[in-house]
Motif scaffolding. Sequence first.
Motif, PDB file in Angstrom:
ATOM      1  N   VAL A 331       0.864  -1.264   0.136  1.00 43.16           N
ATOM      2  CA  VAL A 331       0.042   0.164   0.012  1.00 43.16           C
ATOM      3  C   VAL A 331       0.858   1.221  -0.087  1.00 43.16           C
ATOM      4  O   VAL A 331       0.664   2.052  -0.491  1.00 43.16           O
ATOM      5  N   ARG A 332       1.843   1.214   0.849  1.00 44.64           N
ATOM      6  CA  ARG A 332       2.906   2.506   0.627  1.00 44.64           C
ATOM      7  C   ARG A 332       3.491   2.659  -0.475  1.00 44.64           C
ATOM      8  O   ARG A 332       3.747   3.793  -0.849  1.00 44.64           O
ATOM      9  N   SER A 333       3.853   1.511  -1.278  1.00 45.45           N
ATOM     10  CA  SER A 333       4.384   1.842  -2.594  1.00 45.45           C
ATOM     11  C   SER A 333       3.298   2.340  -3.698  1.00 45.45           C
ATOM     12  O   SER A 333       3.808   3.059  -4.713  1.00 45.45           O
ATOM     13  N   PHE A 334       2.081   2.162  -3.465  1.00 45.63           N
ATOM     14  CA  PHE A 334       0.748   2.702  -4.240  1.00 45.63           C
ATOM     15  C   PHE A 334       0.797   4.076  -4.189  1.00 45.63           C
ATOM     16  O   PHE A 334       0.295   4.902  -5.044  1.00 45.63           O
ATOM     17  N   ARG A 335       1.109   4.695  -2.787  1.00 44.57           N
ATOM     18  CA  ARG A 335       0.607   6.072  -2.515  1.00 44.57           C
ATOM     19  C   ARG A 335       1.111   7.147  -3.371  1.00 44.57           C
ATOM     20  O   ARG A 335       0.161   7.956  -3.961  1.00 44.57           O
ATOM     21  N   PRO A 336       2.360   7.281  -3.983  1.00 39.03           N
ATOM     22  CA  PRO A 336       2.821   8.070  -4.835  1.00 39.03           C
ATOM     23  C   PRO A 336       2.184   8.200  -6.223  1.00 39.03           C
ATOM     24  O   PRO A 336       1.953   9.078  -6.801  1.00 39.03           O
ATOM     25  N   PHE A 337       1.352   7.077  -6.458  1.00 39.75           N
ATOM     26  CA  PHE A 337       0.936   6.858  -7.776  1.00 39.75           C
ATOM     27  C   PHE A 337      -0.586   6.496  -7.875  1.00 39.75           C
ATOM     28  O   PHE A 337      -1.252   6.257  -8.539  1.00 39.75           O
ATOM     29  N   VAL A 338      -1.214   7.089  -6.543  1.00 34.62           N
ATOM     30  CA  VAL A 338      -2.755   6.812  -6.382  1.00 34.62           C
ATOM     31  C   VAL A 338      -3.515   7.284  -7.612  1.00 34.62           C
ATOM     32  O   VAL A 338      -4.688   6.779  -7.890  1.00 34.62           O
ATOM     33  N   ARG A 339      -3.421   8.673  -7.764  1.00 38.34           N
ATOM     34  CA  ARG A 339      -3.972   9.185  -8.638  1.00 38.34           C
ATOM     35  C   ARG A 339      -4.141   8.331 -10.050  1.00 38.34           C
ATOM     36  O   ARG A 339      -5.145   8.218 -10.945  1.00 38.34           O
ATOM     37  N   LYS A 340      -2.903   8.134 -10.719  1.00 34.74           N
ATOM     38  CA  LYS A 340      -2.842   7.522 -11.846  1.00 34.74           C
ATOM     39  C   LYS A 340      -3.287   6.038 -11.906  1.00 34.74           C
ATOM     40  O   LYS A 340      -4.007   5.696 -12.726  1.00 34.74           O
ATOM     41  N   MET A 341      -3.286   5.459 -10.795  1.00 36.84           N
ATOM     42  CA  MET A 341      -3.710   4.046 -10.367  1.00 36.84           C
ATOM     43  C   MET A 341      -5.248   4.222 -10.565  1.00 36.84           C
ATOM     44  O   MET A 341      -5.868   3.175 -11.057  1.00 36.84           O
ATOM     45  N   ALA A 342      -5.898   4.985  -9.990  1.00 33.48           N
ATOM     46  CA  ALA A 342      -7.199   5.020  -9.579  1.00 33.48           C
ATOM     47  C   ALA A 342      -8.003   5.257 -10.915  1.00 33.48           C
ATOM     48  O   ALA A 342      -8.839   4.745 -11.208  1.00 33.48           O
ATOM     49  N   CYS A 343      -7.174   6.038 -11.936  1.00 32.63           N
ATOM     50  CA  CYS A 343      -7.881   6.382 -13.224  1.00 32.63           C
ATOM     51  C   CYS A 343      -7.582   5.257 -14.244  1.00 32.63           C
ATOM     52  O   CYS A 343      -8.019   5.480 -15.650  1.00 32.63           O
ATOM     53  N   ASP A 344      -6.839   4.185 -14.060  1.00 31.96           N
ATOM     54  CA  ASP A 344      -6.404   3.120 -14.993  1.00 31.96           C
ATOM     55  C   ASP A 344      -7.351   2.275 -15.142  1.00 31.96           C
ATOM     56  O   ASP A 344      -7.953   1.561 -14.149  1.00 31.96           O
ATOM     57  N   GLU A 345      -7.315   1.580 -16.252  1.00 33.59           N
ATOM     58  CA  GLU A 345      -8.435   0.551 -16.654  1.00 33.59           C
ATOM     59  C   GLU A 345      -8.169  -0.852 -15.741  1.00 33.59           C
ATOM     60  O   GLU A 345      -9.400  -1.490 -15.084  1.00 33.59           O
ATOM     61  N   HIS A 346      -6.964  -1.055 -15.216  1.00 35.95           N
ATOM     62  CA  HIS A 346      -6.856  -2.328 -14.620  1.00 35.95           C
ATOM     63  C   HIS A 346      -6.342  -1.928 -13.251  1.00 35.95           C
ATOM     64  O   HIS A 346      -6.584  -2.748 -12.223  1.00 35.95           O
ATOM     65  N   ALA A 347      -5.595  -0.839 -12.941  1.00 40.34           N
ATOM     66  CA  ALA A 347      -4.999  -0.559 -11.628  1.00 40.34           C
ATOM     67  C   ALA A 347      -6.035  -0.085 -10.648  1.00 40.34           C
ATOM     68  O   ALA A 347      -5.735  -0.485  -9.399  1.00 40.34           O
ATOM     69  N   HIS A 348      -6.945   0.533 -10.987  1.00 43.26           N
ATOM     70  CA  HIS A 348      -7.945   0.617 -10.206  1.00 43.26           C
ATOM     71  C   HIS A 348      -8.488  -0.465  -9.152  1.00 43.26           C
ATOM     72  O   HIS A 348      -8.752  -0.419  -8.212  1.00 43.26           O
ATOM     73  N   ALA A 349      -8.612  -1.790  -9.893  1.00 39.17           N
ATOM     74  CA  ALA A 349      -8.984  -2.741  -8.961  1.00 39.17           C
ATOM     75  C   ALA A 349      -8.109  -3.273  -7.978  1.00 39.17           C
ATOM     76  O   ALA A 349      -8.511  -3.898  -6.866  1.00 39.17           O
ATOM     77  N   VAL A 350      -6.838  -2.798  -8.193  1.00 40.56           N
ATOM     78  CA  VAL A 350      -5.857  -3.071  -7.058  1.00 40.56           C
ATOM     79  C   VAL A 350      -5.892  -2.109  -5.935  1.00 40.56           C
ATOM     80  O   VAL A 350      -6.064  -2.654  -4.702  1.00 40.56           O
ATOM     81  N   LEU A 351      -6.323  -1.146  -6.175  1.00 40.75           N
ATOM     82  CA  LEU A 351      -6.863  -0.165  -4.832  1.00 40.75           C
ATOM     83  C   LEU A 351      -8.156  -0.846  -4.447  1.00 40.75           C
ATOM     84  O   LEU A 351      -8.179  -0.694  -2.933  1.00 40.75           O
ATOM     85  N   ILE A 352      -8.992  -1.200  -5.045  1.00 41.95           N
ATOM     86  CA  ILE A 352     -10.341  -2.017  -4.432  1.00 41.95           C
ATOM     87  C   ILE A 352      -9.724  -3.012  -3.650  1.00 41.95           C
ATOM     88  O   ILE A 352     -10.265  -3.375  -2.503  1.00 41.95           O
ATOM     89  N   GLY A 353      -8.817  -3.704  -4.160  1.00 42.19           N
ATOM     90  CA  GLY A 353      -8.299  -5.009  -3.671  1.00 42.19           C
ATOM     91  C   GLY A 353      -7.865  -4.681  -2.178  1.00 42.19           C
ATOM     92  O   GLY A 353      -8.095  -5.261  -1.115  1.00 42.19           O
ATOM     93  N   ALA A 354      -6.778  -3.421  -2.095  1.00 43.21           N
ATOM     94  CA  ALA A 354      -6.340  -2.949  -0.916  1.00 43.21           C
ATOM     95  C   ALA A 354      -7.446  -2.690   0.160  1.00 43.21           C
ATOM     96  O   ALA A 354      -7.400  -3.056   1.304  1.00 43.21           O
ATOM     97  N   LEU A 355      -8.635  -1.969  -0.356  1.00 40.88           N
ATOM     98  CA  LEU A 355      -9.608  -1.631   0.605  1.00 40.88           C
ATOM     99  C   LEU A 355     -10.180  -2.848   1.028  1.00 40.88           C
ATOM    100  O   LEU A 355     -11.023  -2.701   2.020  1.00 40.88           O
ATOM    101  N   ASP A 356     -10.498  -3.970   0.338  1.00 39.53           N
ATOM    102  CA  ASP A 356     -11.359  -5.254   0.474  1.00 39.53           C
ATOM    103  C   ASP A 356     -10.516  -6.030   1.468  1.00 39.53           C
ATOM    104  O   ASP A 356     -11.189  -6.682   2.097  1.00 39.53           O
ATOM    105  N   CYS A 357      -9.110  -6.174   1.789  1.00 38.43           N
ATOM    106  CA  CYS A 357      -8.628  -7.378   2.444  1.00 38.43           C
ATOM    107  C   CYS A 357      -7.683  -6.685   3.553  1.00 38.43           C
ATOM    108  O   CYS A 357      -7.123  -7.480   4.523  1.00 38.43           O
ATOM    109  N   VAL A 358      -7.247  -5.484   3.712  1.00 37.94           N
ATOM    110  CA  VAL A 358      -6.322  -4.950   4.695  1.00 37.94           C
ATOM    111  C   VAL A 358      -7.368  -4.529   6.023  1.00 37.94           C
ATOM    112  O   VAL A 358      -8.268  -3.532   5.983  1.00 37.94           O
ATOM    113  N   ASP A 359      -6.569  -5.128   7.072  1.00 37.45           N
ATOM    114  CA  ASP A 359      -7.564  -5.020   8.262  1.00 37.45           C
ATOM    115  C   ASP A 359      -7.419  -3.610   9.045  1.00 37.45           C
ATOM    116  O   ASP A 359      -8.283  -3.314   9.441  1.00 37.45           O
ATOM    117  N   ASP A 360      -6.306  -2.949   8.987  1.00 40.78           N
ATOM    118  CA  ASP A 360      -6.041  -1.733   9.633  1.00 40.78           C
ATOM    119  C   ASP A 360      -6.740  -0.657   8.614  1.00 40.78           C
ATOM    120  O   ASP A 360      -6.007  -0.194   7.725  1.00 40.78           O
TER     121      ASP A 360
END
Length: 598
Positions: A331-360
């Motif tokens: 998740v820390r490695s994603f943070r600098p690229f969160v804008r680009k990932m969120a608007c990407d066809e495939h990468a946005h699903a990775v952010l959803i996966g992080a929200l779906d499984c991280v307990d903290d």
Amino acid sequence: MGPVRAKGSDSKKSFGKKSFDKKPPGKKPSDKKPSDKKASGKVTKAAKPYAKAAPAKAEPVGSRAQQQKQQRTSRQQQGAGGDVKIEARKLWEQLRRGDLDGDTRRTHMAAMMGLIGGRIKEITLKHDMSRVVQTCIKYGSGEQRAVIAGELEGAELELARSMYGRHILLRLLKHCPAARARIIAALSGHVRRLVRHKDAAAVVDECYSVYANAAQRWALAAEFYGGECAVMGTHVTSVDAILDQSPQRRAGVVAALKLAAAPLLEKGTVQHGVVHRVLLDLVRLSDGADRRAAIEALHGLAVEMVHTRDGAHCAMLCLLHGSPKDRKALVRSFRPFVRKMACDEHAHAVLIGALDCVDDTVFVAKTLLADLCALAGELLPDTHGRRVLLYALAGRSPHYVGADALAVLRAGDAVRAATSKKDPATRRRELAAAAGPTLAAWAAGHAAAAVFEPLPSQAVAETLVRAPCDKRAAWDAVLALVSRDIAPGHVLLHPVANRVVSTCILAGHAPVRAAAADAAPPYEDNPPYAADVLDALAESGQLLAAAQAGAFPVRALLEVPATADRARGLLAPHLSAIRAKAEEGNNATVEAIVSLLK
């Protein structure tokens, strides 16, 4: 022979030093006096060691450049095909122009092919001639392109590894479909070496990601899975087909994948699609220590893979199977690229996966959700960006989570149940509580315009229905639109805006569809949306006009138990007028309102 310098020694220390206290061996100081200068005609170093060299005679401006050009032209003429190259470049200057008409271009192409035909393989690896051949492929006819491809047959590997030749292959892949299968077949079996080559990797990635079919993609990737998989027939398109037939090969396949992936992970060569497939299968098929090692190696590299379908799937599996430490590192490695990932066809699903499984969820709220909510104005109108933010409110609603991502999330439920310590419903409520206030503030400031836009209107509706916070300001902005006089474009009649009002009215009353079973339920303490809409229409005197215009929210008011009786009592005296409007306009919604009033 002087002393030999040891390998690795610092040779810079001996450079630039001058010794003026020692005389060179074999030479004696001059015994001439200064008065003998004219007689000798020269001054020796010993007589005048610090004498400056006489200034060079000035040359005419441009003479050196002209000499270099003449020498370069002479070398080209002396080399093989020198005359051809010079003439081809002159003709290329005309052929590459974008304003040529069709007949002139065809004439130039015929002349060019007559000039370089039979010599294309000989000249194509040169920088200038590579551009000539590229232009011929771009503007040539199908027959001319086939001639070029035929002359280059057998040189695909050499071209792929060439700084200039790789552009020829890329042009052939784009403009000459007949040559694609041959190029892909020539590269198959050499991909492990080619993906580590700066120039060849671009050709391999173009073949794999853009032009290859399923069987050809497997042919390009097969050598990563071991020798037995590489020699399988063309009927095989994935490693799963092999393991279904021979489950005992699983250990050998995993060992081959580990061996092939090790140099790629060490050098960080993970930006290509074929590599993403290999790493996905490594994480998917391995277990125990092998899987943990692969996930740890991808801590800082997963963000470079998320732009492809396989890479995003691999990153989601790393989040799912990783330890809490692994998940936080990813998740820390994603943070600098969160804008680009969120608007990407495939990468946005990775952010959803992080929200779906991280307990903290506190950590996720600070590292991901805070940045995403700060970009709400940019992400909510975006096709993919809105999905991440709306997941925080609506959960796994199929309206916002794509089918591929939803399949990955559902397939990992068993793993998540074993590795997660937090109940999914609790995690969902905590995420909604973190994102809700920011989204409610955005809706309050933009609702008047956003409800008429297809994508932002979804954010307004989901915020009003599911955000666990005070949403009165946002709802008042929508009610102000409801109270306006009924006219074309009114919020109750607009094909997009009326869905926002209808969704709020039906929230908590409409039955949950099977497809939306994973979606989060409405917030329990929502304002009385149905009663507020009915009050606004009654006070402004627009209820009858809305019913006659066929406003769907009026039908919703007649269906919801909280307002059905009151709405029916207000409209029943005007049944004949509403029925006349239904017969006049042939409006299905007006007809439904009439049937509800009977």
